[in-house]
Design an enzyme around this catalytic site. Structure first.
Site, mmCIF file in Angstrom:
data_model
loop_
_atom_site.group_PDB
_atom_site.id
_atom_site.type_symbol
_atom_site.label_atom_id
_atom_site.label_comp_id
_atom_site.label_asym_id
_atom_site.label_seq_id
_atom_site.Cartn_x
_atom_site.Cartn_y
_atom_site.Cartn_z
ATOM 1 N N GLY A 272 0.806 -1.208 0.000
ATOM 2 C CA GLY A 272 0.000 0.000 0.000
ATOM 3 C C GLY A 272 0.842 1.262 0.000
ATOM 4 O O GLY A 272 0.311 2.355 -0.129
ATOM 5 N N CYS A 273 2.148 1.123 0.150
ATOM 6 C CA CYS A 273 3.046 2.277 0.049
ATOM 7 C C CYS A 273 3.565 2.346 -1.383
ATOM 8 O O CYS A 273 3.952 1.321 -1.954
ATOM 9 C CB CYS A 273 4.233 2.127 1.000
ATOM 10 S SG CYS A 273 3.795 2.311 2.730
ATOM 11 N N GLN A 274 3.567 3.532 -1.920
ATOM 12 C CA GLN A 274 4.056 3.707 -3.280
ATOM 13 C C GLN A 274 5.567 3.471 -3.348
ATOM 14 O O GLN A 274 6.071 2.888 -4.291
ATOM 15 C CB GLN A 274 3.715 5.101 -3.782
ATOM 16 C CG GLN A 274 3.759 5.217 -5.278
ATOM 17 C CD GLN A 274 3.157 6.526 -5.721
ATOM 18 O OE1 GLN A 274 3.232 7.531 -5.018
ATOM 19 N NE2 GLN A 274 2.565 6.526 -6.900
ATOM 20 N N SER A 275 6.276 3.933 -2.331
ATOM 21 C CA SER A 275 7.712 3.663 -2.275
ATOM 22 C C SER A 275 7.922 2.390 -1.463
ATOM 23 O O SER A 275 7.000 1.863 -0.861
ATOM 24 C CB SER A 275 8.442 4.844 -1.652
ATOM 25 O OG SER A 275 7.870 5.146 -0.407
#
Length: 143
Positions: free
Chosen positions: A50-53
């Site tokens: 769920g984290c883009q990075s």
């Protein structure tokens, strides 16, 4: 120090910063001070979904408490995970599960983060709470 006392300390620290450039700089600085995850735990299974990075989060359970270490390939994300870890690391699974993380609203993260960063922050909190639920369930099973 309790979870709420840690949150209050963070809120007080951010109250002195008047604009968001200063607040972002503080978040970045906190990320630089984050105890890094051991390189052996930078595996896909410790990535927060769920984290883009890329954000790795490793839990360690010692003497009834969960200690977290983390790292990220992005400086803001690293700072954000540092904020969460500073507040929740070192507490029992029950304390972490029941924690109301009011500091996120009080320092203005919800309203100033981009939607992708805000989703990433929520994913970090969710993953930490999931680890707490898993460790709590393991403790109940032992009893």
């Amino acid at each position: 120090m309790t979870i709420n006392e840690k949150q209050d300390e963070l809120i007080e620290e951010f109250e002195f910063l008047t604009d968001w450039v200063d607040k972002y700089e503080q978040i970045i600085q906190l990320g630089k001070e984050l105890p890094l995850i051991d390189e052996q735990y930078k595996q896909d299974k410790y990535l927060i979904k769920g984290c883009q990075s890329k954000v790795w989060l490793y839990p360690e359970f010692k003497e009834g408490r969960i200690f977290f270490s983390a790292d990220s390939d992005a400086i803001i994300s690293k700072g954000l995970v540092s904020l969460i870890i500073n507040v929740l690391s070192g507490f029992s699974p029950e304390e972490i599960m029941n924690a109301d993380l009011y500091f996120i609203d009080r320092i203005g993260l919800k309203e100033h983060l981009s939607p992708t960063r805000s989703n990433g922050l929520l994913a970090m909190v969710k993953q930490i709470k999931l680890y707490a639920i898993a460790y709590d369930a393991a403790l109940v099973k032992k009893e």
